[in-house]
Design an enzyme around this catalytic site. Structure first.
Site, mmCIF file in Angstrom:
data_model
loop_
_atom_site.group_PDB
_atom_site.id
_atom_site.type_symbol
_atom_site.label_atom_id
_atom_site.label_comp_id
_atom_site.label_asym_id
_atom_site.label_seq_id
_atom_site.Cartn_x
_atom_site.Cartn_y
_atom_site.Cartn_z
ATOM 1 N N HIS A 101 65.759 -49.786 -12.255
ATOM 2 C CA HIS A 101 64.671 -49.872 -13.227
ATOM 3 C C HIS A 101 65.208 -50.404 -14.550
ATOM 4 O O HIS A 101 66.257 -49.979 -15.020
ATOM 5 C CB HIS A 101 64.050 -48.485 -13.451
ATOM 6 N N SER A 102 64.500 -51.367 -15.118
ATOM 7 C CA SER A 102 64.829 -51.915 -16.429
ATOM 8 C C SER A 102 66.259 -52.451 -16.441
ATOM 9 O O SER A 102 66.629 -53.267 -15.601
ATOM 10 C CB SER A 102 64.607 -50.834 -17.497
#
Length: 688
Positions: free
Chosen positions: A315-316
């Site tokens: 994520h990210s």
């Protein structure tokens, strides 16, 4: 026929009449039924203790072990799918795959309501037994108003089965000393977990969302035992990075205004700067790879019969770290002679430590051979060890430095030998290196020629990227899922203009870029592969099928507006042409009447045809697009459907859009669908 009816139908002597009366009395009186225990564990959340129930399956497993092996001092029961171990005798719960505070475990039967948040808190096991015994006597003899004093001198009064209260200790003094009294606001007391509002289990995490999706969409495959569940293990790299003391340094220079926003920036966005720093980049990639390998080894150790595949998700910034890590993996499926090599994990399982013994002997560290034999480390596993790994094994500082220096020197020597035999794609001095055409832009995933004529893929991400020695994973991930990912932006900033359509990750054949439409951190990947074609990302289906209603309504209104616009423009065009047409003689008008009608019909048909253009455009957008081999020839970019409330203000829900993936049923369902598809298992019902 009941016992009472039998007695009435067949009169009996007076001696049996009393027996008949006793049967009726026993039936009408309250009968005692033992309480069913449920197991809880304690977590400290926001500096307050929270008692959280185990799942019913885990609670039953703990209860069975408690009843059958009560005297076993070493009894350990795996819970939460093997992610936690409960040491039953010590009443402690320990995380197995990550560092976490040990939690207290309790076999719970009686509860009282807290005074601040209305959460029910279990009594201690010993006092619960005392309460249960008092309750049994009261309900059997129908004698209530029972009063008990807890170990903390609190008063509990059992008024009747439906009304039981708990009073804070308020002491009064007399000649005989202080005694607790029943004063203050009473708190509710409940018996049995079924009488309290407890979520069993909690359903707000990624793993449990997947279990619900599994039951809803793969029920047939589950019943036929074609599949097992998917386990999710978190890779923690953030805490080790922020334990270096840099947070304290930042705190001294952080301005006091907009306190929450500045702390959010320090905790999240700052990691991007860390990753682009030569000081911290190596620490990050080492930590991530080491933790991923450790989790895999530990999982195999705890699940020796596991034969499934492994997929990874980031994520990210985590997705960018994984992408860089995967692009720098070495595919060892073939050596230069074209023969198959032994995989890293196979070597690990075989426990080949002969090379390690020779290495330790060469370094005059033979006394540590037994340590490496115990850990079953071969040369490939040794090459993946970090200083922290060696320290955890009990290797002192001096030998640690010797081993790490030897590994680093050996890797540099191997790299130098490879460069001497294989020309680098960007080395213009090499006679075999392809020379870039004038005006060509940097490209990710070009191919280079070997002396034997074979083609190999390589990734040139050196433009703007911090130099790091990327560790190797001991397994080959099947699929890589990126959530809210800035990969596309970072590649562009690094100078990569285009991704070669033939490029694929060396050891991972699947790649999905999933994002929320309002996520400010997310960027697309497909336009970097097909830069000359404009097309929309794939719309992720709703987990219940079809589009969300507000999106269908929005699409319908857009189409209707387009139709009205086209019809209005067509009518205005015809009127304007009629108004500006040159005057015609009456005779010519009569002669050309048929032609004018024909022309008008053509114009009408033309104006009627124009509203179909949006449909044609939609068809073109839905047409198959060749986005290269980064995901095995399949689409890469997938966009979530925003919720109705999110459509009112994109900016208001931008931050939520970046954090929504871990609770998104649509995201989880895509992951399950793609993972099970590698095993030939499909959804029970295709989503529209």
């Amino acid at each position: 026929m009941s016992a009472v009816e039998q007695q009435q139908a067949e009169p009996s002597p007076s001696s049996n009449s009393s027996n008949s009366f006793e049967v009726v009395e026993a039936d009408t009186a309250n009968k005692y039924e033992a309480v069913v225990p449920h197991w809880f564990y304690c977590k400290v959340i926001d500096s307050r203790e929270r008692w959280i129930p185990f799942s019913r399956q885990d609670s039953e497993k703990l209860e069975e072990a408690h009843n059958s092996r009560k005297d076993d001092e070493q009894l350990v029961v795996p819970t939460e799918g093997g992610r936690y171990d409960v040491h039953l005798k010590k009443r402690l719960c320990c995380a197995m795959y990550w560092e976490e505070e040990v939690s207290e475990v309790r076999r719970c039967t009686w509860f009282y309501k807290g005074d601040k948040d209305n959460k029910y808190i279990p009594y201690s096991e010993s006092f619960s037994e005392e309460l249960e015994e008092t309750y049994m006597i009261a309900i059997t003899l129908d004698e209530w108003k029972k009063k008990l004093e807890s170990p903390t001198r609190e008063i509990i009064i059992l008024h009747n089965p439906k009304l039981m209260v708990h009073y804070h200790p308020v002491t009064t003094s007399d000649d005989w000393g202080s005694t607790p009294t029943e004063q203050g606001r009473p708190r509710t007391v409940k018996r049995g977990v079924e009488n309290i509002s407890a979520d069993i289990p909690c359903v707000n995490d990624f793993r449990n969302v997947s279990l619900s999706m599994l039951q809803a969409h793969f029920k047939k495959a589950q019943e036929e035992q074609q599949i097992g569940r998917v386990e999710f293990l978190p890779v923690n790299w953030h805490s080790p990075l922020h334990s270096t003391g840099v947070d304290v340094d930042l705190e001294r220079i952080t301005l006091p205004s907009i306190n929450r926003l500045r702390h959010f920036i320090n905790d999240t966005i700052l990691d991007v700067f860390f990753y682009n720093s030569s000081t911290y980049c190596q620490t990050i990639v080492d930590t991530v790879a080491s933790e991923m390998n450790r989790l895999y080894r530990l999982f195999l150790q705890r699940n020796p019969d596991f034969k499934g595949g492994v997929s990874i998700a980031g994520h990210s910034l985590g997705s960018l770290i994984l992408f860089d890590l995967l692009t720098n993996q070495k595919d060892s499926s073939e050596d230069e002679d074209g023969t198959k090599e032994v995989s890293q994990m196979a070597a690990y399982e075989q426990g080949d430590v002969g090379g390690v013994k020779e290495t330790l002997k060469k370094l005059e560290l033979s006394e540590y051979c037994s340590v490496f034999e115990k850990e079953r480390l071969d040369m490939q596993a040794l090459a993946l060890c970090t200083e922290k790994d060696l320290k955890d094994m009990g290797i002192p500082l001096g030998p640690r430095m010797k081993i790490l220096h030897y590994i680093r020197t050996k890797e540099e020597t191997q790299d130098a030998q490879q460069q001497a035999h294989v020309p680098a794609g960007n080395d213009d001095k090499s006679e075999d290196a392809p020379k870039p055409e004038s005006g060509s832009s940097p490209q990710l995933g070009s191919s280079r020629s070997m002396k034997d004529g074979r083609k190999h893929q390589y990734l040139d991400v050196g433009l703007g990227q911090v130099s790091a020695n990327y560790p190797q994973l001991i397994y080959k991930p099947e699929i890589f899922f990126a959530f809210g990912s800035p990969i596309g932006m970072f590649l562009t900033v690094r100078g990569v203009k285009r991704i070669d359509p033939n490029y694929s990750l060396p050891t991972c054949k699947g790649f999905f870029n999933i994002f929320h439409p309002f996520d400010p951190v997310a960027y697309r990947i497909e336009p970097m592969i097909v830069p000359d074609l404009e097309f929309e990302p794939m719309l992720l289906p709703h987990h219940k099928g079809r589009k969300r209603m507000h999106l269908e309504l929005k699409e319908g209104l857009t189409r209707m507006g387009m139709d009205l616009k086209n019809n209005l423009l067509g009518s205005l065009r015809i009127a304007w042409q009629s108004f500006t047409r040159s005057p015609l003689l009456a005779m010519e008008a009569a002669a050309t009447e048929n032609e004018a009608e024909t022309s008008l019909e053509k114009q009408t048909v033309h104006s009627d045809m124009r509203p179909e253009e949006p449909a044609a455009t939609l068809k073109e957008a839905a047409a198959p697009v060749n986005v290269g081999m980064l995901n095995g020839g399949h689409r890469i970019d997938y966009v979530l459907q925003e919720k109705p409330i999110e459509s009112f203000n994109e900016y208001l829900f931008a931050l939520q859009g970046h954090l929504c993936y871990w609770e998104s049923e649509d995201t989880v369902l895509l992951i399950l669908k793609e993972i099970y598809q590698t095993q030939g298992v499909t959804l029970d019902q295709p989503l529209q």
